[in-house]
Design a protein around this motif. Structure first.
Motif, PDB file in Angstrom:
ATOM      1  N   HIS A  43       0.827  -1.210   0.000  1.00 48.33           N
ATOM      2  CA  HIS A  43       0.000   0.000   0.000  1.00 48.33           C
ATOM      3  C   HIS A  43       0.866   1.267   0.000  1.00 48.33           C
ATOM      4  CE1 HIS A  43      -2.866  -3.050   1.418  1.00 48.33           C
ATOM      5  NE2 HIS A  43      -3.796  -2.273   0.921  1.00 48.33           N
ATOM      6  N   ILE A  44       1.859   1.322   0.893  1.00 44.33           N
ATOM      7  CA  ILE A  44       2.755   2.479   0.925  1.00 44.33           C
ATOM      8  C   ILE A  44       3.607   2.508  -0.342  1.00 44.33           C
ATOM      9  CG2 ILE A  44       4.728   3.519   2.123  1.00 44.33           C
ATOM     10  CD1 ILE A  44       3.547   2.530   4.747  1.00 44.33           C
ATOM     11  N   THR A  45       4.030   1.349  -0.803  1.00 45.81           N
ATOM     12  CA  THR A  45       4.882   1.246  -1.993  1.00 45.81           C
ATOM     13  C   THR A  45       4.223   1.911  -3.193  1.00 45.81           C
ATOM     14  OG1 THR A  45       5.505  -0.928  -1.124  1.00 45.81           O
ATOM     15  CG2 THR A  45       6.267  -0.357  -3.334  1.00 45.81           C
ATOM     16  N   ARG A  46       2.968   1.617  -3.408  1.00 44.57           N
ATOM     17  CA  ARG A  46       2.251   2.183  -4.556  1.00 44.57           C
ATOM     18  C   ARG A  46       2.084   3.691  -4.423  1.00 44.57           C
ATOM     19  NH1 ARG A  46      -0.182  -2.852  -3.537  1.00 44.57           N
ATOM     20  NH2 ARG A  46       0.039  -4.288  -5.314  1.00 44.57           N
ATOM     21  N   ALA A  47       1.843   4.157  -3.195  1.00 38.62           N
ATOM     22  CA  ALA A  47       1.734   5.607  -2.988  1.00 38.62           C
ATOM     23  C   ALA A  47       3.072   6.301  -3.240  1.00 38.62           C
ATOM     24  CB  ALA A  47       1.242   5.884  -1.572  1.00 38.62           C
ATOM     25  N   GLU A  59      11.575  -6.541   1.149  1.00 42.82           N
ATOM     26  CA  GLU A  59      10.652  -7.393   1.897  1.00 42.82           C
ATOM     27  C   GLU A  59      11.330  -8.732   2.171  1.00 42.82           C
ATOM     28  OE1 GLU A  59       8.326  -8.877   4.152  1.00 42.82           O
ATOM     29  OE2 GLU A  59       7.554  -6.954   3.409  1.00 42.82           O
ATOM     30  N   ILE A  60      11.511  -9.056   3.453  1.00 43.34           N
ATOM     31  CA  ILE A  60      12.206 -10.282   3.814  1.00 43.34           C
ATOM     32  C   ILE A  60      11.307 -11.509   3.757  1.00 43.34           C
ATOM     33  CG2 ILE A  60      11.773 -10.160   6.295  1.00 43.34           C
ATOM     34  CD1 ILE A  60      14.694 -11.037   6.722  1.00 43.34           C
ATOM     35  N   ASP A  61      10.001 -11.303   3.890  1.00 47.70           N
ATOM     36  CA  ASP A  61       9.052 -12.411   3.899  1.00 47.70           C
ATOM     37  C   ASP A  61       8.844 -12.918   2.466  1.00 47.70           C
ATOM     38  OD1 ASP A  61       6.714 -14.015   3.898  1.00 47.70           O
ATOM     39  OD2 ASP A  61       5.995 -13.022   5.713  1.00 47.70           O
ATOM     40  N   PRO A  62       9.258 -14.141   2.146  1.00 46.26           N
ATOM     41  CA  PRO A  62       9.155 -14.627   0.762  1.00 46.26           C
ATOM     42  C   PRO A  62       7.719 -14.754   0.280  1.00 46.26           C
ATOM     43  CG  PRO A  62       9.840 -16.389   2.235  1.00 46.26           C
ATOM     44  CD  PRO A  62       9.902 -15.133   3.023  1.00 46.26           C
ATOM     45  N   LEU A  63       6.785 -15.038   1.191  1.00 47.38           N
ATOM     46  CA  LEU A  63       5.388 -15.164   0.773  1.00 47.38           C
ATOM     47  C   LEU A  63       4.817 -13.818   0.359  1.00 47.38           C
ATOM     48  CD1 LEU A  63       4.035 -17.695   3.440  1.00 47.38           C
ATOM     49  CD2 LEU A  63       4.719 -18.137   1.069  1.00 47.38           C
ATOM     50  N   LEU A  64       5.099 -12.782   1.164  1.00 52.23           N
ATOM     51  CA  LEU A  64       4.637 -11.441   0.800  1.00 52.23           C
ATOM     52  C   LEU A  64       5.294 -10.967  -0.490  1.00 52.23           C
ATOM     53  CD1 LEU A  64       4.574  -9.610   4.272  1.00 52.23           C
ATOM     54  CD2 LEU A  64       2.601 -10.200   2.847  1.00 52.23           C
ATOM     55  N   ALA A  65       6.591 -11.210  -0.614  1.00 50.49           N
ATOM     56  CA  ALA A  65       7.304 -10.780  -1.824  1.00 50.49           C
ATOM     57  C   ALA A  65       6.761 -11.487  -3.057  1.00 50.49           C
ATOM     58  CB  ALA A  65       8.796 -11.054  -1.664  1.00 50.49           C
ATOM     59  N   GLN A  66       6.471 -12.768  -2.938  1.00 53.26           N
ATOM     60  CA  GLN A  66       5.956 -13.537  -4.071  1.00 53.26           C
ATOM     61  C   GLN A  66       4.605 -13.002  -4.532  1.00 53.26           C
ATOM     62  OE1 GLN A  66       5.513 -17.702  -3.253  1.00 53.26           O
ATOM     63  NE2 GLN A  66       5.129 -18.256  -5.386  1.00 53.26           N
ATOM     64  N   ARG A  67       3.755 -12.646  -3.579  1.00 50.75           N
ATOM     65  CA  ARG A  67       2.435 -12.113  -3.919  1.00 50.75           C
ATOM     66  C   ARG A  67       2.522 -10.767  -4.622  1.00 50.75           C
ATOM     67  NH1 ARG A  67      -0.012 -13.366   2.064  1.00 50.75           N
ATOM     68  NH2 ARG A  67      -0.175 -15.634   1.853  1.00 50.75           N
ATOM     69  N   LEU A  68       3.581 -10.018  -4.337  1.00 44.84           N
ATOM     70  CA  LEU A  68       3.717  -8.677  -4.908  1.00 44.84           C
ATOM     71  C   LEU A  68       4.345  -8.672  -6.292  1.00 44.84           C
ATOM     72  CD1 LEU A  68       4.895  -6.790  -1.708  1.00 44.84           C
ATOM     73  CD2 LEU A  68       2.765  -6.379  -2.939  1.00 44.84           C
ATOM     74  N   GLY A  70       5.037  -8.658  -9.956  1.00 38.13           N
ATOM     75  CA  GLY A  70       4.167  -8.459 -11.105  1.00 38.13           C
ATOM     76  C   GLY A  70       2.962  -7.588 -10.831  1.00 38.13           C
ATOM     77  N   THR A  71       2.823  -7.107  -9.591  1.00 35.11           N
ATOM     78  CA  THR A  71       1.654  -6.291  -9.248  1.00 35.11           C
ATOM     79  C   THR A  71       2.020  -4.844  -8.967  1.00 35.11           C
ATOM     80  OG1 THR A  71       1.763  -6.657  -6.838  1.00 35.11           O
ATOM     81  CG2 THR A  71       0.642  -8.347  -8.171  1.00 35.11           C
ATOM     82  N   LEU A  72       3.303  -4.521  -8.907  1.00 35.80           N
ATOM     83  CA  LEU A  72       3.747  -3.176  -8.531  1.00 35.80           C
ATOM     84  C   LEU A  72       4.048  -2.341  -9.773  1.00 35.80           C
ATOM     85  CD1 LEU A  72       6.084  -4.136  -5.557  1.00 35.80           C
ATOM     86  CD2 LEU A  72       3.774  -3.186  -5.421  1.00 35.80           C
ATOM     87  N   ASP A  74       5.902   0.076 -12.599  1.00 39.74           N
ATOM     88  CA  ASP A  74       7.173  -0.170 -13.294  1.00 39.74           C
ATOM     89  C   ASP A  74       8.355   0.531 -12.635  1.00 39.74           C
ATOM     90  OD1 ASP A  74       5.846  -1.728 -15.125  1.00 39.74           O
ATOM     91  OD2 ASP A  74       5.612  -0.111 -16.605  1.00 39.74           O
ATOM     92  N   ASN A  75       8.121   1.607 -11.892  1.00 39.64           N
ATOM     93  CA  ASN A  75       9.234   2.330 -11.277  1.00 39.64           C
ATOM     94  C   ASN A  75       9.572   1.804  -9.879  1.00 39.64           C
ATOM     95  OD1 ASN A  75       6.834   3.337 -10.191  1.00 39.64           O
ATOM     96  ND2 ASN A  75       7.679   5.383  -9.827  1.00 39.64           N
ATOM     97  N   VAL A  76       9.095   0.602  -9.560  1.00 39.88           N
ATOM     98  CA  VAL A  76       9.384  -0.039  -8.275  1.00 39.88           C
ATOM     99  C   VAL A  76      10.306  -1.231  -8.496  1.00 39.88           C
ATOM    100  CG1 VAL A  76       8.431  -1.276  -6.296  1.00 39.88           C
ATOM    101  CG2 VAL A  76       7.187   0.664  -7.268  1.00 39.88           C
ATOM    102  N   ARG A  77      11.394  -1.291  -7.709  1.00 37.52           N
ATOM    103  CA  ARG A  77      12.266  -2.468  -7.693  1.00 37.52           C
ATOM    104  C   ARG A  77      12.095  -3.161  -6.348  1.00 37.52           C
ATOM    105  NH1 ARG A  77      18.322  -1.461  -9.186  1.00 37.52           N
ATOM    106  NH2 ARG A  77      18.238  -3.732  -9.152  1.00 37.52           N
ATOM    107  N   LEU A  78      11.594  -4.372  -6.381  1.00 38.69           N
ATOM    108  CA  LEU A  78      11.324  -5.144  -5.168  1.00 38.69           C
ATOM    109  C   LEU A  78      12.470  -6.115  -4.920  1.00 38.69           C
ATOM    110  CD1 LEU A  78       9.518  -6.251  -2.862  1.00 38.69           C
ATOM    111  CD2 LEU A  78       8.398  -7.682  -4.600  1.00 38.69           C
ATOM    112  N   PHE A  79      13.042  -6.067  -3.716  1.00 43.73           N
ATOM    113  CA  PHE A  79      14.119  -6.969  -3.325  1.00 43.73           C
ATOM    114  C   PHE A  79      13.610  -7.877  -2.205  1.00 43.73           C
ATOM    115  CE2 PHE A  79      16.018  -3.028  -4.801  1.00 43.73           C
ATOM    116  CZ  PHE A  79      16.968  -3.457  -5.709  1.00 43.73           C
TER     117      PHE A  79
END
Length: 243
Positions: A43-47, A59-68, A70-72, A74-79
């Motif tokens: 939510h904060i990421t998109r804002a 995001e250290i939690d692999p389940l949360l990262a996996q869900r995210l 392809g959903t964020l 284009d200017n977001v890099r998720l690690f």
């Protein structure tokens, strides 16, 4: 750091209205790269992505990262990794994050004492921790450690119902802004830490005589008070350092 250590302190901030209110207190702009610690549900990421040119989010939690994935935007890099072991950006950046409360101290130390510190950081955290780091009411070892290099203040008091699930403690937005002209040089950090730590533990009179304390403050035109403020600590340190 195990996933469970982060999961204990996950209280998600999901209200767009609250997030917008917090971001309005920052100077984040379309020219900025912003780093986020704890992507959560995004939510904060998109804002942040709507407001800044690039978002680097951890995001250290692999389940949360996996869900995210392809959903964020284009200017977001998720690690998907532990922020505390990740290299900090080499280019100028700022930080905005709803941090895991049980790693507040480690995160603040990493940001304020690393080799590539941010220009400014806005961190959502427990109120008690924010009081310690801001030195509100009384300076602490935590506040004195960073204040020569950073301006620190509480910007906003959140409601517990702003989070899901609601935390058991009050939370605030803490701002840490790097001073363009620091009060001390990096090479003085060790001496400053030793001076403030020993003075807090044993009292100033174990390091300076009453006459020296009065002379130092009088020379700097700083009044003495029952509760020592940062400016007084800095004045006495400089006197002690050169006496």
């Amino acid at each position: 750091m195990p996933k469970s250590a982060y999961s204990i302190s996950q209280n998600f901030l999901t209200s767009r209205r609250t997030i917008a209110r917090l971001l309005a207190l920052t100077d984040l702009s379309p020219a900025d790269t912003v780093l986020e610690i704890g992507t959560g549900k995004g939510h904060i990421t998109r804002a942040l992505a709507e407001r800044c040119s690039q978002v680097l989010t951890y995001e250290i939690d692999p389940l949360l990262a996996q869900r995210l994935h392809g959903t964020l935007p284009d200017n977001v890099r998720l690690f998907q990794r532990d922020f505390l072991s990740a290299p900090l950006p080499r280019k100028p950046y700022k930080v905005f994050a709803n941090i895991p409360f049980n790693h507040t101290t480690a995160i603040i130390h990493r940001l304020t004492m690393g080799v590539c510190p941010p220009e400014c950081a806005w961190l959502i955290m427990e109120k008690g921790a924010a009081l310690r780091f801001s030195g509100t009411g009384r300076e602490t070892a935590a506040s004195l450690l960073i204040k020569p290099w950073w301006d620190v203040r509480i910007r906003y008091h959140l409601q517990r119902q702003d989070f899901h699930p609601a935390p058991s403690v009050d939370c605030v937005l803490l701002e840490l802004r790097r001073k363009p002209a620091p009060d001390l040089s990096p090479r003085e950090r060790t001496s400053w830490q030793r001076f403030t730590t020993q003075a807090l533990q044993r009292g100033l009179r174990g390091m300076l005589t009453p006459r020296q304390i009065n002379a130092a403050l009088r020379e700097a035109n700083i009044p003495m008070s029952a509760t020592m403020k940062y400016v007084q600590w800095l004045c006495l340190f400089r006197w002690w350092r050169h006496s």
